[in-house]
Structures are given as C-alpha cells and as structure tokens.
Design an enzyme around this catalytic site. Structure first.
Site, PDB file in Angstrom:
ATOM      1  N   ASN A 281       0.875  -1.275  -0.007  1.00 33.91           N
ATOM      2  CA  ASN A 281       0.134   0.045  -0.063  1.00 33.91           C
ATOM      3  C   ASN A 281       0.850   1.328  -0.071  1.00 33.91           C
ATOM      4  O   ASN A 281       0.596   2.118   0.877  1.00 33.91           O
ATOM      5  CB  ASN A 281      -0.847  -0.136   1.172  1.00 33.91           C
ATOM      6  CG  ASN A 281      -2.195  -0.374   0.903  1.00 33.91           C
ATOM      7  OD1 ASN A 281      -2.700  -0.476  -0.229  1.00 33.91           O
ATOM      8  ND2 ASN A 281      -3.057  -0.807   2.151  1.00 33.91           N
TER       9      ASN A 281
ATOM     10  N   ASP B 281      -8.115  -3.640   0.111  1.00 36.80           N
ATOM     11  CA  ASP B 281      -8.272  -4.290   1.342  1.00 36.80           C
ATOM     12  C   ASP B 281      -9.465  -5.324   1.068  1.00 36.80           C
ATOM     13  O   ASP B 281      -9.462  -6.484   2.164  1.00 36.80           O
ATOM     14  CB  ASP B 281      -9.115  -3.226   2.189  1.00 36.80           C
ATOM     15  CG  ASP B 281      -8.123  -1.875   2.272  1.00 36.80           C
ATOM     16  OD1 ASP B 281      -6.866  -1.986   2.291  1.00 36.80           O
ATOM     17  OD2 ASP B 281      -8.746  -0.735   2.188  1.00 36.80           O
TER      18      ASP B 281
END
Ligand code: KDG
Length: 338
Positions: free
Chosen positions: A167, A281
């Site tokens: 990320n 996610d």
C-alpha cells in the site's frame, strides 16, 4: 472461532455527495475507513474472531469510529483510548476521465503519536492465527513504523501467519523513506500483497516489461517480479490484485499469485465502479479467508478477486458482502460481469 488481528489507523472519511467536486460541495457524507480497518470489517463479516488494534481519542468522534467497527462485528477491546485527534481524509469521487481525489488531514492523529508501550502485544497476539497490517501505518509517523515493527515481531513470536499489503501512499512518504522502513519489515512477512507500483516504490523492485502506459497488462512481467521478491525475502506467497488496463474506459479487474511452485492469473471481472476505495483491502481479506479456510492457492485467489470485484459496487470503504455472495460469484456466469 479463529482469532485474527489487524493493526492500523481508522479515519473519518468526509466525501463530497455524489460526484461533486471539493470546491463545489456544501456538505460532506461522514463515514469511517482505513486500510487495515477495512480488512478487519471484511474478516469479521466472514465469521472470524477479528480484532482491530489502534489508538483513538476518548472523545465522541473517537467513540464514533469505535462504534463503526463494532457495528460490523469487529472486536475493539485492543483499541487504546487517548491522544487528541482522529485522522480525517476527504474524498471526491471521479467519473469517466476525471480521477478520484483524496486529501489527508491526519498528521498527529492518536495512532500516529502512539507509543509501542501503549500496546500489550503479548496479550493481543495470544492464540492469534493471522496478523495483517499494511505499509500505511509505518508511513504515518516514526512511531507508526515502530509500532508496526514491534507488532510484527510479537505476532511472529506468537506463531501467527503474517500478511502485509504494501500500500504505497505517495502523500505520506517518498520511495527512499518507504524502502528504508519497509524492506526491514519483510523478514516477518509470509504473504506479501502489492501491485507493481508498491513493489517498486516500497521495495525497490523495478518491474521489467511492465508498461502501464501501454494500456495493456503484461501478466508474465508479474511472474518475474513475484519470483524475484520471493527469492529475496522468502515469502510464502506474493500476490496482487490487478487493474487490467490503465485506460479510463476499461474496468477489468483480476489478480495474480505465486506460491513458490505455481503462478496463477485469476479470472477477469468487468466491474462497475461505484467506489474504488477499499478494493485492495477487500482483496486482502478475501485472500486471508481463502487461505485460512484451507482452500488451494488458486481457489483462495479466485475468492479474493471475486470479493474485491464485488466491493467496487459498494459505496464506502467497507466490504459488506457475505461469504455466500462471494462464492456465488466465484461459481457463476463465466462472463465475469459484476
Ligand atoms: O485502502 C483504502 C485506503 O486507502 C483508505 O481507507 C484510506 O487508509 C486509507 C489511506 O491511508 O489511504
């Protein structure tokens, strides 16, 4: 029930209504979200005993963030209360050739200012089977990086499997800063999740043969960097969700994984994007679920990409699809339209 833990920051998300621009909006829709919190909500939804670790102020906005997690079945007992600020992020949803935008207002949030000593990691990771975190928390502050490392070390010592979503967040740090922190964390990681940009900016793997400007995905280039990453860091799995094209009109969505033996490219979905935020996610949570359920590598990947394709149809950060709904998509119509 299988105990899983995620650690990170949950923020107040203030979104302009519909497709309004920031400069035009006269009100905001207020919800909560954040990379690792989003993973926790999905995992709780799939039936795991899911705990989210963070720090939030004692005031009512802090409480409201806690309530948002509880509402979806996440256990919040390990959230330390204190500090002054709940991080905020503003979001403007794009359409067609106009990209979505995010503005952070999260400096000095309670978790960014928290200390390793705030957390009882021995208690937190007792009987924990899986620990998930991401490259966002180490990027928010020096303390965030220290907390992440201490948590990963404790989780490993407790015998949990560890996953990280790299990320990369360009608004939080530079590639040089990211690499100096993230490369060190990799020794604890079993499952490394990240696309070509994350691999390059967080870990310094420059993908050869991947040209995101060509508008076409070269999956074999992923196979090469996944193998290189595994060789250097000894991961058990290297995996990424894949945007099939970088053109504004193609919403092809798939994923790839390497488990040390085989490289798989999943089925491709044609997603109708309502809200892209949290897509990665929901993918991470789907993969963790598939692997914890004992699915094969390929089946776990297909579950993860289907979960993530479905998330794109839901407004907000959280994925609220049930296991059954995800399985129905996995087993369904080969057209892959979502
Ligand atoms: O993955 C989704 C996140 O990007 C979103 O929830 C906001 O946590 C966030 C971040 O740091 O960007």
């Amino acid at each position: 029930m299988i105990k899983v833990v995620t650690l990170g920051e949950i923020m107040l998300r203030l979104s302009t209504p519909g497709f309004e621009r920031f400069v035009q909006a006269e009100s905001f829709d207020a919800i909560y979200g954040g990379g690792e919190a989003n993973v926790a909500v999905s995992l709780a939804n799939y039936g795991f005993d899911t705990h989210f670790v963070s720090k939030l102020p004692k005031h009512e906005i802090g409480q409201s963030a806690v309530n948002a997690l509880r509402r979806y079945g996440v256990n919040t007992d390990y959230i330390v209360r204190g500090g002054d600020r709940v991080g905020i992020y503003y979001s403007e949803t794009g359409a067609s050739a106009r990209p979505s935008k995010v503005i952070y207002d999260r400096a000095k949030s309670a978790i960014a200012e928290a200390k390793v000593e705030d957390f009882d990691f021995e208690e937190i990771f007792k009987d924990c089977k899986w620990f998930h975190t991401s490259g966002i928390t180490p990027a928010i502050s020096k303390n965030g990086a220290e907390i992440t490392k201490a948590a990963m070390k404790a989780a490993k010592a407790a015998g949990a499997t560890l996953s990280i979503d790299l990320n990369y967040r360009k608004k939080l740090w530079t590639p040089k800063q990211a690499q100096s922190v993230m490369r060190e964390l990799m020794e604890y990681v079993d499952v490394c999740i990240g696309n070509e940009e994350d691999a390059s900016l967080c870990l310094g793997f420059t993908p050869k043969g991947l040209d995101v400007n060509s508008g076409k995905l070269d999956v074999s280039a992923y196979e090469t960097i996944f193998k290189e990453m595994m060789e250097e860091f000894g991961f058990k799995y290297v995996v990424s969700s894949l945007r099939e094209s970088y053109s504004a009109s193609d919403n092809g969505w798939s994923a790839a994984i390497y488990d040390g033996k085989e490289f798989y490219h999943s089925r491709k979905y044609d997603v109708r994007i309502v809200d892209r935020v949290g897509g990665g996610d929901s993918f991470a949570a789907g993969l963790i679920t598939g692997l914890l359920d004992g699915k094969s590598t390929k089946e776990a990947l297909e579950f993860a990409v289907a979960a993530s394709a479905l998330k794109h149809t839901i407004k907000g950060d959280f994925n609220m699809m049930s296991r059954e709904e995800v399985e129905t998509l996995v087993g369904g119509d080969a057209s892959g339209r979502v």
